[in-house]
Scaffold this motif. Structure first.
Motif, mmCIF file in Angstrom:
data_model
loop_
_atom_site.group_PDB
_atom_site.id
_atom_site.type_symbol
_atom_site.label_atom_id
_atom_site.label_comp_id
_atom_site.label_asym_id
_atom_site.label_seq_id
_atom_site.Cartn_x
_atom_site.Cartn_y
_atom_site.Cartn_z
ATOM 1 N N UNK A 13 23.837 68.512 46.067
ATOM 2 C CA UNK A 13 25.062 68.756 45.300
ATOM 3 C C UNK A 13 25.655 70.073 45.773
ATOM 4 N N UNK A 14 26.928 70.280 45.479
ATOM 5 C CA UNK A 14 27.635 71.467 45.925
ATOM 6 C C UNK A 14 27.865 72.467 44.805
ATOM 7 N N UNK A 15 27.083 72.419 43.758
ATOM 8 C CA UNK A 15 27.275 73.341 42.657
ATOM 9 C C UNK A 15 26.215 73.151 41.592
ATOM 10 N N UNK A 16 26.376 73.852 40.465
ATOM 11 C CA UNK A 16 25.377 73.811 39.394
ATOM 12 C C UNK A 16 25.575 72.627 38.447
ATOM 13 N N UNK A 17 25.324 71.427 38.930
ATOM 14 C CA UNK A 17 25.471 70.225 38.107
ATOM 15 C C UNK A 17 24.532 69.143 38.622
ATOM 16 N N UNK A 18 24.337 68.123 37.821
ATOM 17 C CA UNK A 18 23.531 66.971 38.219
ATOM 18 C C UNK A 18 24.436 65.925 38.856
#
Length: 131
Positions: A13-18
């Protein structure tokens, strides 16, 4: 945005998420962009980015035992509404009838996660898996 990170499902992923979350029988898939996760690069063409975004979406669905036929709602974000027809031409190759409900929204910009190549499309989804 930083470097590609691992999400809760061990998918890039490209960020703080699922990349995907389950709630009851519903699965919520985070927006997938037209970036090749192995090379972290994107094509300059919207057709190619659409194909890559849908391939990425399919891979996330597959990680949860789902497929395109399980998708009930799609949201597409594009940076140029004049590309709507091109996106549709690629999109119809991934979904059979009855296709998911869908919204398409023009946005000014999408996250810069492919170096100097602008991301032109992002696609998120809601899927359902009956018990």
């Amino acid at each position: 945005m930083g470097n590609v990170q691992k999400g809760s499902q061990s998918k890039p992923v490209f960020g703080p998420y699922s990349p995907i979350r389950k709630a009851g029988n519903f699965y919520f898939v985070s927006g997938q962009v037209g970036v090749n996760p192995a090379t972290k690069t994107a094509s300059r063409g919207v057709a190619e980015q659409t194909q890559q975004a849908l391939t990425n979406l399919g891979n996330v669905l597959k990680s949860a035992g789902l497929g395109f036929d399980d998708v009930v709602k799609i949201t597409i974000f594009i940076t140029d509404m004049s590309c709507f027809g091109v996106v549709n031409d690629v999109y119809v190759g991934y979904f059979s009838e009855p296709r998911p409900a869908r919204s398409t929204i023009a946005v000014a910009e999408l996250p810069r996660v492919a170096g100097d190549t602008p991301v032109k499309i992002e696609i998120d989804a809601i899927a359902i898996k009956e018990p």
